[in-house]
Design a protein around this motif. Sequence first.
Motif, PDB file in Angstrom:
ATOM      1  N   GLU A  39       0.851  -1.191   0.000  1.00  0.00           N
ATOM      2  CA  GLU A  39       0.000   0.000   0.000  1.00  0.00           C
ATOM      3  C   GLU A  39       0.884   1.238   0.000  1.00  0.00           C
ATOM      4  N   PHE A  40       0.742   2.027  -1.068  1.00  0.00           N
ATOM      5  CA  PHE A  40       1.452   3.293  -1.154  1.00  0.00           C
ATOM      6  C   PHE A  40       0.603   4.355  -0.494  1.00  0.00           C
ATOM      7  N   PRO A  41       1.230   5.413   0.026  1.00  0.00           N
ATOM      8  CA  PRO A  41       0.459   6.476   0.677  1.00  0.00           C
ATOM      9  C   PRO A  41      -0.623   7.035  -0.245  1.00  0.00           C
ATOM     10  N   GLY A  42      -1.836   7.054   0.251  1.00  0.00           N
ATOM     11  CA  GLY A  42      -2.929   7.623  -0.512  1.00  0.00           C
ATOM     12  C   GLY A  42      -3.452   6.742  -1.628  1.00  0.00           C
ATOM     13  N   LYS A  43      -2.943   5.530  -1.722  1.00  0.00           N
ATOM     14  CA  LYS A  43      -3.373   4.630  -2.802  1.00  0.00           C
ATOM     15  C   LYS A  43      -4.036   3.382  -2.209  1.00  0.00           C
ATOM     16  N   GLU A  44      -4.727   2.663  -3.067  1.00  0.00           N
ATOM     17  CA  GLU A  44      -5.322   1.403  -2.626  1.00  0.00           C
ATOM     18  C   GLU A  44      -4.259   0.311  -2.529  1.00  0.00           C
ATOM     19  N   ARG A  45      -4.532  -0.646  -1.681  1.00  0.00           N
ATOM     20  CA  ARG A  45      -3.638  -1.778  -1.537  1.00  0.00           C
ATOM     21  C   ARG A  45      -3.600  -2.552  -2.862  1.00  0.00           C
ATOM     22  N   GLU A  46      -2.382  -2.945  -3.280  1.00  0.00           N
ATOM     23  CA  GLU A  46      -2.265  -3.667  -4.537  1.00  0.00           C
ATOM     24  C   GLU A  46      -1.532  -4.985  -4.332  1.00  0.00           C
ATOM     25  N   LEU A  47      -1.925  -5.955  -5.115  1.00  0.00           N
ATOM     26  CA  LEU A  47      -1.321  -7.278  -5.028  1.00  0.00           C
ATOM     27  C   LEU A  47       0.105  -7.248  -5.571  1.00  0.00           C
ATOM     28  N   TYR A  59       3.632 -13.487  -9.666  1.00  0.00           N
ATOM     29  CA  TYR A  59       4.181 -12.171  -9.345  1.00  0.00           C
ATOM     30  C   TYR A  59       3.627 -11.146 -10.325  1.00  0.00           C
ATOM     31  N   VAL A  60       3.421  -9.941  -9.835  1.00  0.00           N
ATOM     32  CA  VAL A  60       3.053  -8.877 -10.758  1.00  0.00           C
ATOM     33  C   VAL A  60       4.305  -8.453 -11.518  1.00  0.00           C
ATOM     34  N   ASP A  61       4.105  -7.852 -12.673  1.00  0.00           N
ATOM     35  CA  ASP A  61       5.235  -7.513 -13.532  1.00  0.00           C
ATOM     36  C   ASP A  61       6.249  -6.598 -12.843  1.00  0.00           C
ATOM     37  N   ALA A  62       5.764  -5.717 -11.983  1.00  0.00           N
ATOM     38  CA  ALA A  62       6.654  -4.734 -11.357  1.00  0.00           C
ATOM     39  C   ALA A  62       7.717  -5.379 -10.460  1.00  0.00           C
ATOM     40  N   VAL A  63       7.455  -6.593  -9.997  1.00  0.00           N
ATOM     41  CA  VAL A  63       8.401  -7.227  -9.078  1.00  0.00           C
ATOM     42  C   VAL A  63       8.977  -8.521  -9.637  1.00  0.00           C
ATOM     43  N   LYS A  64       8.497  -8.935 -10.781  1.00  0.00           N
ATOM     44  CA  LYS A  64       8.950 -10.196 -11.361  1.00  0.00           C
ATOM     45  C   LYS A  64      10.457 -10.154 -11.598  1.00  0.00           C
ATOM     46  N   GLY A  65      11.135 -11.209 -11.171  1.00  0.00           N
ATOM     47  CA  GLY A  65      12.582 -11.275 -11.313  1.00  0.00           C
ATOM     48  C   GLY A  65      13.341 -10.643 -10.157  1.00  0.00           C
ATOM     49  N   LEU A  85      15.847  -3.735  -4.648  1.00  0.00           N
ATOM     50  CA  LEU A  85      14.809  -2.781  -4.246  1.00  0.00           C
ATOM     51  C   LEU A  85      15.107  -1.381  -4.776  1.00  0.00           C
ATOM     52  N   THR A  86      14.057  -0.677  -5.106  1.00  0.00           N
ATOM     53  CA  THR A  86      14.144   0.703  -5.573  1.00  0.00           C
ATOM     54  C   THR A  86      13.238   1.572  -4.713  1.00  0.00           C
ATOM     55  N   PRO A  87      13.415   2.880  -4.744  1.00  0.00           N
ATOM     56  CA  PRO A  87      12.528   3.757  -3.968  1.00  0.00           C
ATOM     57  C   PRO A  87      11.051   3.555  -4.306  1.00  0.00           C
ATOM     58  N   GLU A  88      10.769   3.100  -5.519  1.00  0.00           N
ATOM     59  CA  GLU A  88       9.383   2.859  -5.921  1.00  0.00           C
ATOM     60  C   GLU A  88       8.754   1.670  -5.191  1.00  0.00           C
ATOM     61  N   ASP A  89       9.569   0.898  -4.506  1.00  0.00           N
ATOM     62  CA  ASP A  89       9.041  -0.226  -3.718  1.00  0.00           C
ATOM     63  C   ASP A  89       8.666   0.205  -2.305  1.00  0.00           C
TER      64      ASP A  89
END
Length: 114
Positions: A39-47, A59-65, A85-89
Amino acid sequence: QAQVWQTGGGLVQSGGSLRLSCAISTMITGIKNVKWYREFPGKERELVADIEGSGDRHYVDAVKGRFTLSRDNTRNTVYLQMDGLTPEDTAVYYCQVITTHTYWGQGTQVTVSS
């Protein structure tokens, strides 16, 4: 008591790794799936990823691999290994256990600095 406990998380530099744990009470049986959300701030929880009772992993594409699910049946625990890991995580991560009911972990903060 039928509960799910999360451990792990914290602060890490970009490119680093963390491992999240989802410990499942032995009172919870008939597990169909264990899912990780964030869950990102202000966003809905995502799988993010899930592991079925059969052991199949998704795995979702954003984290695959970069993210890897595993489970230790002797400890009744599911792990989410997060590498590269990146700041986007940066988010609060939640474990969800699905039987005929749904159980949520308490959430754990993951912060990745640039």
